[in-house]
Design a protein around this motif. Structure first.
Motif, short mmCIF file in Angstrom:
data_model
loop_
_atom_site.label_atom_id
_atom_site.label_comp_id
_atom_site.label_asym_id
_atom_site.label_seq_id
_atom_site.Cartn_x
_atom_site.Cartn_y
_atom_site.Cartn_z
N LEU A 31 4.57 -36.94 28.61
CA LEU A 31 5.00 -37.50 27.32
C LEU A 31 4.06 -38.59 26.80
CD1 LEU A 31 8.89 -37.72 27.59
CD2 LEU A 31 7.56 -36.32 26.00
N PRO A 32 3.65 -39.59 27.60
CA PRO A 32 2.77 -40.62 27.06
C PRO A 32 1.49 -40.06 26.46
CG PRO A 32 3.69 -41.35 29.15
CD PRO A 32 4.06 -39.90 29.00
N ALA A 33 0.94 -39.03 27.09
CA ALA A 33 -0.27 -38.40 26.54
C ALA A 33 0.02 -37.72 25.21
CB ALA A 33 -0.84 -37.38 27.53
N ALA A 34 1.15 -37.02 25.12
CA ALA A 34 1.51 -36.36 23.87
C ALA A 34 1.79 -37.39 22.78
CB ALA A 34 2.74 -35.48 24.09
N TRP A 35 2.50 -38.45 23.11
CA TRP A 35 2.80 -39.50 22.12
C TRP A 35 1.52 -40.14 21.57
CZ3 TRP A 35 7.02 -42.18 25.55
CH2 TRP A 35 8.24 -41.51 25.38
N GLY A 36 0.54 -40.33 22.45
CA GLY A 36 -0.67 -41.02 22.03
C GLY A 36 -1.64 -40.15 21.26
N SER A 37 -1.44 -38.84 21.26
CA SER A 37 -2.43 -37.95 20.64
C SER A 37 -1.80 -36.99 19.64
CB SER A 37 -3.18 -37.19 21.74
OG SER A 37 -2.26 -36.46 22.58
N ALA A 38 -1.36 -35.83 20.10
CA ALA A 38 -0.86 -34.80 19.20
C ALA A 38 0.37 -35.25 18.42
CB ALA A 38 -0.56 -33.52 19.98
N ALA A 39 1.31 -35.92 19.08
CA ALA A 39 2.51 -36.38 18.39
C ALA A 39 2.18 -37.47 17.38
CB ALA A 39 3.54 -36.88 19.39
N ALA A 40 1.24 -38.34 17.73
CA ALA A 40 0.82 -39.41 16.80
C ALA A 40 0.22 -38.80 15.54
CB ALA A 40 -0.16 -40.34 17.48
N ARG A 41 -0.54 -37.72 15.69
CA ARG A 41 -1.11 -37.05 14.51
C ARG A 41 0.01 -36.49 13.63
NH1 ARG A 41 -5.73 -34.37 12.64
NH2 ARG A 41 -5.36 -32.29 11.75
N VAL A 42 1.01 -35.86 14.26
CA VAL A 42 2.15 -35.34 13.51
C VAL A 42 2.90 -36.49 12.83
CG1 VAL A 42 4.40 -34.21 13.71
CG2 VAL A 42 2.42 -33.30 14.95
N ALA A 43 3.06 -37.61 13.53
CA ALA A 43 3.78 -38.76 12.97
C ALA A 43 3.09 -39.28 11.71
CB ALA A 43 3.90 -39.86 14.01
N ARG A 44 1.78 -39.32 11.73
CA ARG A 44 1.06 -39.79 10.54
C ARG A 44 1.28 -38.84 9.37
NH1 ARG A 44 -2.83 -40.99 14.62
NH2 ARG A 44 -3.99 -39.06 14.22
N GLN A 45 1.24 -37.55 9.65
CA GLN A 45 1.47 -36.56 8.60
C GLN A 45 2.91 -36.66 8.07
OE1 GLN A 45 0.55 -33.11 10.94
NE2 GLN A 45 -1.63 -33.11 10.40
#
Length: 396
Positions: free
Chosen positions: A88-102
């Motif tokens: 989860l921390p890896a996903a939150w810091g990368s792919a999920a963060a990109r989705v969050a910005r969008q």
């Protein structure tokens, strides 16, 4: 350059995805697949049924909601996945963060179009209210959160007013999706039947017993790409970009960070593997004889690559995938997709083939259909992403 034939790649798929020799535990299967698709709630359970010996619905629910060793998270390609908790921390810091910005841009644009005078201020205030409501550790559905935070009752504008695409949509689901992508809230216990998505929300700290810190972006992408290479490699740069929903720049940096090694694929493309993972699967690892599998809609094996020619005849694509590239239920024989499966009104599973697999293949696939029918025990799965063949097949 080391070469991998399509046969080599199909062998890897069979062994690493638990399709020729099943895993003993849900944890083993979840880590082996890096992430399990969860857009359709039933996919998690059915993907694990295909890969874990003796697994039950209660076992999967226990992993998701009691042990919480597997956690649902919007990340790759703005899609819901079930990740091993440690990822989860890896996903939150990368792919999920990109989705969050969008997602943040989308919500703010809708608020502005809907007349909000200070969209940023409104969103910040409402997010704080939502987190305050959930701070007691009680999981709540979106509807229950909306009741507790009256500001969430508003709508936002989508599309250009006056056009056929214009619409007003509820803001509450969009705000919860944003907070989930940011890792501030997580999907807790499902409030409906296991085959349906009806998530309840709580804070990450309440659900996980801690508040894990996201990794930095580069570290997060490197961890996800390392997982992808272990699960799906060899594959091309385009495959990784598609799976992650990331940029080529991010993927190239991640491939360099994990010291990925280029290899030649049978179609002439350049693939990538991890530096300690260049050996082909041996006869002993692969087992003896061909294998059959029935995989659910959006299963991670089917959706792991952008280029699928080594396991899918291009002529089958219009029948087994929808126009957006979403795969329906698939039937596999010896490393290739050969058709689909679906249920009749009595919940019996049937296989519909698109090519001749011979008597042995037909028997093996029918046996899997009987096994799945028994496991489902009368439950009928409804699919949002049913493929054209699933929608049009005639059943006995």
């Amino acid at each position: 350059m080391l070469q991998f034939t399509d046969f080599d790649r199909r062998r890897r798929l069979a062994v690493r995805h638990g399709l020729v020799r099943r895993f003993d535990t849900i944890g083993q299967a979840a880590r082996a697949m890096t992430a399990l698709h969860a857009t359709e709630a039933a996919t998690v359970h059915l993907s694990l049924w295909a890969r874990v010996d003796g697994v039950t619905v209660d076992d999967v629910d226990g992993a998701l909601y009691d042990e919480r060793s597997v956690v649902k998270q919007v990340a790759l390609r703005r899609t819901l996945f079930a990740f091993p908790r440690e990822l989860l921390p890896a996903a939150w810091g990368s792919a999920a963060a990109r989705v969050a910005r969008q997602q943040r841009t989308l919500v703010l644009k809708g608020l502005s179009a809907g007349g909000a005078g200070d969209p940023e201020g409104w969103l910040a205030e409402v997010a704080d209210e939502v987190l305050a409501v959930l701070a007691d550790g009680t999981a709540r559905t979106t509807a229950e959160v909306r009741e507790a935070v009256p500001a969430l009752a508003r709508t936002v504008q989508r599309g250009t007013p006056g056009t056929r695409w214009a619409a007003e949509v509820p803001v509450a689901p969009e705000v919860m999706t944003l907070l989930g992508a940011e890792g501030r809230v997580v999907r807790a216990r499902n409030a409906g039947h296991w085959r349906l998505n009806k998530p309840a929300w709580t804070t990450a700290a309440a659900w996980l017993g801690a508040d894990p810190e996201p990794t930095d972006e580069a570290t997060g992408y490197a961890e996800l790409v390392r997982g992808w290479l272990r699960t799906f490699g060899p594959g091309t740069e385009d495959d990784v970009v598609w799976w992650l929903g990331a940029t080529k720049t991010a993927v190239r940096r991640a491939l360099a960070d994990v010291d990925a090694v280029p290899v030649a694929l049978e179609d002439g493309a350049t693939g990538w593997v991890l530096p300690d993972d260049t050996a082909p699967v041996t006869d002993e690892e692969a087992g003896v004889g061909p294998w059959a599998a029935l995989l659910p809609t959006l299963d991670p094996t089917v959706m792991g690559w952008k280029a699928r020619s080594f396991y899918l005849d291009a002529g089958h694509t219009p029948y087994l995938f929808d126009s957006n590239g979403n795969a329906g239920n698939t039937a596999w024989w010896d490393g290739r997709i050969v058709g689909c499966w679906l249920q009749d009104d009595a919940a019996r599973v049937h296989v519909e083939l698109r090519e001749d697999v011979g008597r042995t293949g037909r028997r093996a696939l029918d046996a899997e259909a009987e096994r799945l029918t028994a496991w489902l025990d009368g439950v009928r799965i409804t699919n949002v992403y049913a493929s054209p063949q699933m929608q049009g097949a005639r059943l006995p």
